[in-house]
Motif scaffolding. Structure first.
Motif: not given
Lengths: 110, 115
Positions: A30-31, A33, A48, A92, A95-98, A100
């Motif tokens: 979705n995005n 960052q 973002l 992302v 569950a909105r976790q990043l 890296f």
């Protein structure tokens, strides 16, 4: 490549030059960052970019996104010694976790 | 400017001991996270927390780990019986609910050293 390794792993430039860092990812997003981490410190959100955007600017930062290639780049223009840090892109999860990558260590020499 | 805070900044413990790492997220944020970074390695997701329950956890987050929001401001990570390999920087993060923007704000981290 992100999720993944970043490219390059380390970059050393002179103050005033531009720095370009790349990452690639494997999942749909979705995005995407970008974060910065100074040595031994927490991460700071930089910018973002949404999946329907191709380019975004914020001050001296320019981010591009190519969803067909699943890749992104971060350009820092007119670099300063204070830009010395590690730079990470992150995707992302559900569950909105990043997630890296390993990051690019940027050193800007005065 | 509001920020995420973490205490302590450095925790030294003996293997097998319990540790509690504390975080105060930004006050109007509803999503909370713990990440860790072993020295020289990438930042790894541990757990996300929303509405007083875990919403996602990684394979790292085994039965030795737990999280709690004991009151309206604190968010804690407990490691019940620490191992040498738990030595790392632990970062707390929070984000507000705003669609899928999910800009996360990170604390300065707690350096955990297990001897």
């Amino acid at each position: 490549s992100q999720q993944g390794e970043e490219d390059p792993q380390a970059l050393s430039i002179q103050e005033g030059e531009n720095a370009t860092m790349n990452c690639s990812y494997k999942t749909s997003i979705n995005n995407l960052q970008w974060y910065r981490q100074n040595s031994g410190r927490g991460l700071v959100h930089l910018i973002l970019i949404r999946s329907n955007e191709r380019e975004k600017h914020s001050g001296r930062l320019r981010v591009t996104l190519d969803t067909s290639k699943k890749s992104s780049s971060l350009l820092i223009t007119a670099s300063r010694a204070a830009d010395t840090a590690s730079y990470f892109c992150a995707t992302v999860g559900s569950a909105r976790q990043l997630t890296f990558g390993s990051g690019t260590q940027l050193t800007v020499l005065p | 400017e509001p920020e995420v805070t973490q205490t302590p900044s450095h925790q030294v413990t003996q293997m097998g001991q319990e540790v509690i790492l504390r975080c105060v997220p930004i006050s109007n944020h509803l999503y909370f996270y713990w990440y860790r970074q072993i020295l020289g390695q990438k930042v790894e997701f541990l757990v996300s927390f929303y509405n007083n329950e875990i919403s996602e956890k990684s394979e790292i987050f085994d039965d030795q780990f737990s999280v709690e929001r004991p009151d309206g401001s604190n968010f804690t990570l407990k490691i019940r019986s620490t191992k040498l390999e738990d030595s790392a920087m632990y970062f707390c993060a929070s984000s507000e609910t705003s669609g899928n923007r999910n800009e996360q704000f990170f604390g300065p981290g707690t350096r955990l050293t297990v001897l």
